[in-house]
Design a protein around this motif. Structure first.
Motif, PDB file in Angstrom:
ATOM      1  N   ASN A  72       0.629  -1.113   0.097  1.00 22.52           N
ATOM      2  CA  ASN A  72      -0.030   0.026  -0.029  1.00 22.52           C
ATOM      3  C   ASN A  72       0.797   1.335   0.147  1.00 22.52           C
ATOM      4  O   ASN A  72       0.501   2.216  -0.420  1.00 22.52           O
ATOM      5  CB  ASN A  72      -0.744   0.168   1.282  1.00 22.52           C
ATOM      6  CG  ASN A  72      -2.411  -0.630   0.914  1.00 22.52           C
ATOM      7  OD1 ASN A  72      -2.876  -0.151   0.169  1.00 22.52           O
ATOM      8  ND2 ASN A  72      -2.608  -1.764   1.646  1.00 22.52           N
ATOM      9  N   VAL A  73       1.915   1.116   0.672  1.00 20.96           N
ATOM     10  CA  VAL A  73       2.952   2.337   0.722  1.00 20.96           C
ATOM     11  C   VAL A  73       3.684   2.412  -0.862  1.00 20.96           C
ATOM     12  O   VAL A  73       3.556   3.355  -1.363  1.00 20.96           O
ATOM     13  CB  VAL A  73       3.983   2.288   1.523  1.00 20.96           C
ATOM     14  CG1 VAL A  73       5.083   3.268   1.474  1.00 20.96           C
ATOM     15  CG2 VAL A  73       3.314   2.265   2.917  1.00 20.96           C
ATOM     16  N   LEU A  74       4.370   1.267  -1.129  1.00 17.95           N
ATOM     17  CA  LEU A  74       5.174   1.293  -2.510  1.00 17.95           C
ATOM     18  C   LEU A  74       4.326   1.492  -3.707  1.00 17.95           C
ATOM     19  O   LEU A  74       4.825   2.181  -4.719  1.00 17.95           O
ATOM     20  CB  LEU A  74       5.785  -0.200  -2.359  1.00 17.95           C
ATOM     21  CG  LEU A  74       6.873  -0.548  -1.428  1.00 17.95           C
ATOM     22  CD1 LEU A  74       7.557  -1.737  -1.529  1.00 17.95           C
ATOM     23  CD2 LEU A  74       8.111   0.493  -1.455  1.00 17.95           C
ATOM     24  N   VAL A  75       3.214   1.210  -3.645  1.00 19.20           N
ATOM     25  CA  VAL A  75       2.515   1.654  -4.928  1.00 19.20           C
ATOM     26  C   VAL A  75       2.220   2.722  -5.543  1.00 19.20           C
ATOM     27  O   VAL A  75       2.186   3.377  -6.489  1.00 19.20           O
ATOM     28  CB  VAL A  75       1.139   0.515  -5.076  1.00 19.20           C
ATOM     29  CG1 VAL A  75       0.027   1.195  -4.194  1.00 19.20           C
ATOM     30  CG2 VAL A  75       0.498   0.465  -6.431  1.00 19.20           C
ATOM     31  N   PHE A  76       2.264   3.708  -4.257  1.00 19.88           N
ATOM     32  CA  PHE A  76       1.904   5.210  -4.461  1.00 19.88           C
ATOM     33  C   PHE A  76       3.281   5.879  -4.675  1.00 19.88           C
ATOM     34  O   PHE A  76       3.477   7.101  -4.750  1.00 19.88           O
ATOM     35  CB  PHE A  76       1.116   5.781  -3.467  1.00 19.88           C
ATOM     36  CG  PHE A  76      -0.289   5.796  -3.792  1.00 19.88           C
ATOM     37  CD1 PHE A  76      -0.715   6.774  -4.190  1.00 19.88           C
ATOM     38  CD2 PHE A  76      -1.002   4.493  -3.819  1.00 19.88           C
ATOM     39  CE1 PHE A  76      -2.402   6.699  -4.535  1.00 19.88           C
ATOM     40  CE2 PHE A  76      -2.301   4.318  -4.347  1.00 19.88           C
ATOM     41  CZ  PHE A  76      -2.973   5.522  -4.544  1.00 19.88           C
ATOM     42  N   VAL A  77       4.443   5.370  -4.355  1.00 16.80           N
ATOM     43  CA  VAL A  77       5.731   6.185  -4.162  1.00 16.80           C
ATOM     44  C   VAL A  77       6.072   6.610  -5.873  1.00 16.80           C
ATOM     45  O   VAL A  77       6.415   7.564  -5.953  1.00 16.80           O
ATOM     46  CB  VAL A  77       6.967   4.851  -4.000  1.00 16.80           C
ATOM     47  CG1 VAL A  77       8.414   5.566  -4.353  1.00 16.80           C
ATOM     48  CG2 VAL A  77       6.845   4.861  -2.395  1.00 16.80           C
ATOM     49  N   PRO A  78       6.009   5.778  -6.854  1.00 17.44           N
ATOM     50  CA  PRO A  78       6.149   6.267  -8.127  1.00 17.44           C
ATOM     51  C   PRO A  78       5.091   7.708  -8.538  1.00 17.44           C
ATOM     52  O   PRO A  78       5.657   8.487  -9.109  1.00 17.44           O
ATOM     53  CB  PRO A  78       5.535   5.214  -9.043  1.00 17.44           C
ATOM     54  CG  PRO A  78       5.823   4.170  -8.315  1.00 17.44           C
ATOM     55  CD  PRO A  78       5.356   4.305  -6.962  1.00 17.44           C
ATOM     56  N   ILE A  79       4.010   7.825  -7.749  1.00 20.96           N
ATOM     57  CA  ILE A  79       3.118   8.893  -8.295  1.00 20.96           C
ATOM     58  C   ILE A  79       3.594  10.055  -7.398  1.00 20.96           C
ATOM     59  O   ILE A  79       3.719  11.069  -8.100  1.00 20.96           O
ATOM     60  CB  ILE A  79       1.709   8.352  -7.582  1.00 20.96           C
ATOM     61  CG1 ILE A  79       0.983   7.456  -8.528  1.00 20.96           C
ATOM     62  CG2 ILE A  79       0.684   9.721  -7.633  1.00 20.96           C
ATOM     63  CD1 ILE A  79      -0.371   6.821  -8.021  1.00 20.96           C
ATOM     64  N   GLY A  80       4.418   9.994  -6.228  1.00 29.63           N
ATOM     65  CA  GLY A  80       4.852  11.137  -5.688  1.00 29.63           C
ATOM     66  C   GLY A  80       6.119  11.377  -6.291  1.00 29.63           C
ATOM     67  O   GLY A  80       6.365  12.764  -6.657  1.00 29.63           O
ATOM     68  N   LEU A  81       6.783  10.640  -6.845  1.00 29.87           N
ATOM     69  CA  LEU A  81       8.192  10.905  -7.403  1.00 29.87           C
ATOM     70  C   LEU A  81       8.060  11.705  -8.616  1.00 29.87           C
ATOM     71  O   LEU A  81       8.409  12.856  -9.109  1.00 29.87           O
ATOM     72  CB  LEU A  81       8.894   9.566  -7.847  1.00 29.87           C
ATOM     73  CG  LEU A  81      10.169   9.676  -8.495  1.00 29.87           C
ATOM     74  CD1 LEU A  81      11.476  10.239  -7.338  1.00 29.87           C
ATOM     75  CD2 LEU A  81      10.600   8.266  -8.764  1.00 29.87           C
ATOM     76  N   LEU A  82       7.034  10.745  -9.691  1.00 25.95           N
ATOM     77  CA  LEU A  82       6.774  11.431 -11.013  1.00 25.95           C
ATOM     78  C   LEU A  82       6.246  12.638 -10.852  1.00 25.95           C
ATOM     79  O   LEU A  82       6.092  13.502 -11.661  1.00 25.95           O
ATOM     80  CB  LEU A  82       6.187  10.360 -11.778  1.00 25.95           C
ATOM     81  CG  LEU A  82       7.160   9.199 -12.119  1.00 25.95           C
ATOM     82  CD1 LEU A  82       6.237   8.057 -12.658  1.00 25.95           C
ATOM     83  CD2 LEU A  82       8.249   9.333 -13.101  1.00 25.95           C
ATOM     84  N   GLY A  83       5.216  12.966  -9.907  1.00 26.82           N
ATOM     85  CA  GLY A  83       4.536  14.065  -9.681  1.00 26.82           C
ATOM     86  C   GLY A  83       5.362  15.282  -9.481  1.00 26.82           C
ATOM     87  O   GLY A  83       4.804  16.252 -10.037  1.00 26.82           O
TER      88      GLY A  83
END
Length: 180
Positions: free
Chosen positions: A98-109
């Motif tokens: 649940n944490v890791l799946v949203f890491v790319p969204i923060g990084l790429l955002g």
């Protein structure tokens, strides 16, 4: 691994493959013009859209209907229950997932938009709320702990991006479009 039986791996891998292909193709026009920065910017934005699409596939299409129609509005309840469960590897896999799946969204955002870091974190949290509401409306489980963990993942991605930009000397701290 226990956690993989709850995820439609071929569907997720297919979504990732499509994202990679579209990303590669999206940068070609800018590269033909000799605009490497424009190609990189386009690729990051396509990857961001792909990361969001992959999260939507994973959460709204793939997976099981475990806990169908249930909901939890008390923060920490599900996290505590999972940590106390007898299947520790499944619990940790679910929490970390649940944490890791949203890491790319923060990084790429951060890298692909002119939004401030706090805005990117809020957008990741908003996306998670929308997903949980959609899951509840469609008869699946909804959990405030998923929102908290997803938002944490977005914040981790934002922190990594900001740290990388600081190391590169290009961090944005002021108004959109200003270096600082």
């Amino acid at each position: 691994m226990d956690i993989l039986r709850y995820l439609d791996v071929p569907l997720v891998l297919g979504a990732v493959a499509v994202v990679v292909l579209v990303t590669a193709l999206a940068g070609v026009p800018a590269l033909r013009r000799g605009d490497r920065r424009g190609a990189a910017r386009t690729c990051v934005r396509v990857l961001l859209a792909g990361a969001v699409a992959t999260v939507l596939v994973m959460t709204l299409v793939a997976g099981s209907a475990w806990g169908a129609g249930s909901y939890n509005l008390v923060p920490g309840t599900t996290i505590a229950a999972q940590l106390a469960s007898s299947n520790g590897s499944l619990a940790l896999g679910n929490l970390a997932g649940n944490v890791l799946v949203f890491v790319p969204i923060g990084l790429l955002g951060v890298l692909g938009t002119r939004c401030r870091p706090g805005t990117v974190v809020a957008a990741g949290g908003g996306l998670s709320v929308a997903i949980e509401l959609s899951q509840y409306v469609t008869g699946r489980s909804a959990d405030v702990d998923d929102v908290l963990l997803n938002t944490l993942g977005t914040a981790v991605g934002v922190a990594v991006a900001v740290a990388g930009l600081r190391l590169a000397g290009t961090v944005r701290t002021g108004a959109p479009g200003r270096a600082g």
